[in-house]
Enzyme design. Structure first.
Site, PDB file in Angstrom:
ATOM      1  N   THR A 129       0.849  -1.204   0.000  1.00 48.27           N
ATOM      2  CA  THR A 129       0.000   0.000   0.000  1.00 48.27           C
ATOM      3  C   THR A 129       0.874   1.240   0.000  1.00 48.27           C
ATOM      4  O   THR A 129       1.899   1.275   0.702  1.00 48.27           O
ATOM      5  CB  THR A 129      -0.951   0.051   1.213  1.00 48.27           C
ATOM      6  OG1 THR A 129      -1.533   1.364   1.282  1.00 48.27           O
ATOM      7  CG2 THR A 129      -0.276  -0.225   2.535  1.00 48.27           C
ATOM      8  N   ASP A 133       0.291   2.622   6.089  1.00 47.49           N
ATOM      9  CA  ASP A 133      -0.563   2.600   7.289  1.00 47.49           C
ATOM     10  C   ASP A 133      -0.752   1.186   7.847  1.00 47.49           C
ATOM     11  O   ASP A 133      -1.804   0.871   8.393  1.00 47.49           O
ATOM     12  CB  ASP A 133      -1.922   3.237   6.972  1.00 47.49           C
ATOM     13  CG  ASP A 133      -2.667   2.510   5.862  1.00 47.49           C
ATOM     14  OD1 ASP A 133      -2.039   1.694   5.166  1.00 47.49           O
ATOM     15  OD2 ASP A 133      -3.868   2.756   5.693  1.00 47.49           O
TER      16      ASP A 133
HETATM   17  O1  F6P Z   1      -3.892   2.982  -2.127  1.00 43.76           O
HETATM   18  C1  F6P Z   1      -4.284   3.709  -1.024  1.00 43.76           C
HETATM   19  C2  F6P Z   1      -5.272   4.775  -1.410  1.00 43.76           C
HETATM   20  O2  F6P Z   1      -4.646   5.581  -2.317  1.00 43.76           O
HETATM   21  C3  F6P Z   1      -5.815   5.615  -0.283  1.00 43.76           C
HETATM   22  O3  F6P Z   1      -5.040   6.724   0.045  1.00 43.76           O
HETATM   23  C4  F6P Z   1      -7.166   5.981  -0.771  1.00 43.76           C
HETATM   24  O4  F6P Z   1      -8.009   6.142   0.308  1.00 43.76           O
HETATM   25  C5  F6P Z   1      -7.567   4.829  -1.614  1.00 43.76           C
HETATM   26  O5  F6P Z   1      -6.375   4.197  -2.034  1.00 43.76           O
HETATM   27  C6  F6P Z   1      -8.408   5.179  -2.779  1.00 43.76           C
HETATM   28  O6  F6P Z   1      -8.464   4.120  -3.667  1.00 43.76           O
HETATM   29  P1  F6P Z   1      -9.720   3.752  -4.563  1.00 43.76           P
HETATM   30  O7  F6P Z   1     -10.237   5.018  -5.120  1.00 43.76           O
HETATM   31  O8  F6P Z   1      -9.138   2.816  -5.567  1.00 43.76           O
HETATM   32  O9  F6P Z   1     -10.726   3.106  -3.646  1.00 43.76           O
END
Ligand code: F6P
Ligand code: ADP
Length: 322
Positions: A129, A133
């Site tokens: 990720t 986090d």
């Molecule tokens: O990959 C992590 C992240 O970028 C977060 O910061 C964000 O909340 C989320 O993914 C959004 O991803 P999606 O729009 O694909 O659900």
């Protein structure tokens, strides 16, 4: 006695992250080198339930270490949150003679891995990720690339912001976590950082800060706002109205999740991929791999999910001080 592992599967799940391909490559090539068969499961748990399963050879992962995204694809799968879906997934693994699976993803994906393990399939999770986090590890696959991408973009916005003597609000990713914002705050020399873990919605403080800095002769004012706080465009309008200083919002968005991984992401993801295979061969299951105090380590999934992570107070103070 630990069950013998002859065939392993690998899947990517949740939000993608640069370096996932390096991890897939390491899983595949380590497993082959150890005499195992490897299956690639496409589109996360959804692909498992749809039986989108392909044989992986050494050549299947050629020329991918430098590529962003994930060659296996990723998806979110509601059915896999149900006990029926999880049992079906484990039965499909048995049908394809998959004894263990390496799951590359975040906390949600670990829950899926835990469910597979309960249903008799050995699982090892890798932290994939950009948000950094995951509590059991100081490093997550993709964060280094994402933060460098954001930093380079913010440098560019800062150039034009200074020329026009504007204030800039730049929104970076992190729906629940402020690590990208914190790192960019220090690396880009931002005047203000707004993190979901810390922000008290006191906009007047920011306004006062902008006015004070302008009086000191600063030609720009960079505010890095984490996605979890959001509302950058309306915040810009309010700040402009209150300060009389032109203010623009830039939302960096998904560009932060793509692109060629940095050396650090390629290197750590490769070691973690190999490590996952090797601990599975030692009989471990229901574990996640982490990196702590300079070493690669692994934890029971439940224990890892119960750990807590918070923004380091000292680092936050330094970000504000500088
Ligand atoms: O990959 C992590 C992240 O970028 C977060 O910061 C964000 O909340 C989320 O993914 C959004 O991803 P999606 O729009 O694909 O659900
Ligand atoms: P991340 O892995 O990045 O945290 P998500 O939270 O979206 O991303 O989880 C990815 C996928 O993992 C979900 O779409 C679902 O298939 C699976 N998953 C999430 N939570 C659970 C759960 N409690 N039980 C089983 N599978 C889950």
């Amino acid at each position: 006695m630990a069950k013998e592992i002859k065939t392993i599967g690998v899947l990517t799940s949740g939000g993608d992250a640069p370096g996932m391909n390096a991890a897939i490559r390491a899983v595949v090539r380590t497993a082959l080198a150890r005499g195992l068969k490897v299956k690639g499961i496409k589109k996360g748990y959804q692909g498992l339930l749809n039986e989108e399963i392909v044989d992986m050879e050494a050549r299947s992962v050629s020329e991918i270490i430098q590529r962003g995204g994930t060659i296996l694809g990723t998806a979110r799968c509601l059915e896999f949150k149900t006990p029926e879906g999880q049992k079906k997934g484990a039965d499909i693994c048995r049908k394809h003679e998959i004894d263990g699976i390496v799951v590359i993803g975040g906390d949600g994906s670990y829950r899926g891995a835990q469910a597979l393990s309960r249903n008799g399939i050995n699982t090892i999770g890798l932290p994939g990720t950009i948000d950094l986090d995951i509590a059991c590890t100081d490093y997550t696959i993709g964060f280094d690339t994402a933060v460098n991408t954001a930093m380079n973009a913010i440098d560019k916005v800062k150039d034009t912001s200074s020329s026009h003597e504007r204030c800039s609000i730049i929104e970076v990713m992190g729906r629940h976590a402020g690590y990208i914002a914190l790192w960019c705050g220090i690396a880009n020399g931002a005047e203000d950082i707004l993190l979901p873990e810390k922000y008290d919605f006191n906009e007047q403080m920011i306004i006062n800060n902008i006015i004070a800095n302008r009086k000191k002769g600063k030609t720009h004012h960079i505010i890095i706002n984490a996605e979890g706080i959001g509302h950058s465009t309306s915040m810009a309008r309010r700040i402009e109205a209150a300060t009389g200083i032109e203010t623009r919002a830039t939302i960096l968005g998904y560009m932060q999740r793509g692109g060629s991984p940095t050396a650090k992401d390629r290197y750590y993801a490769s070691i973690m991929g190999a490590y996952a295979v090797d601990i599975m061969l030692k009989g471990k299951t229901n574990r996640v791999v982490g990196y702590q105090h300079g070493e690669f380590v692994d934890f029971d999934i439940e224990a890892a999910l119960n750990m807590e992570k918070s923004i380091d107070e000292y680092q936050f103070e330094v970000a504000q001080l500088l």
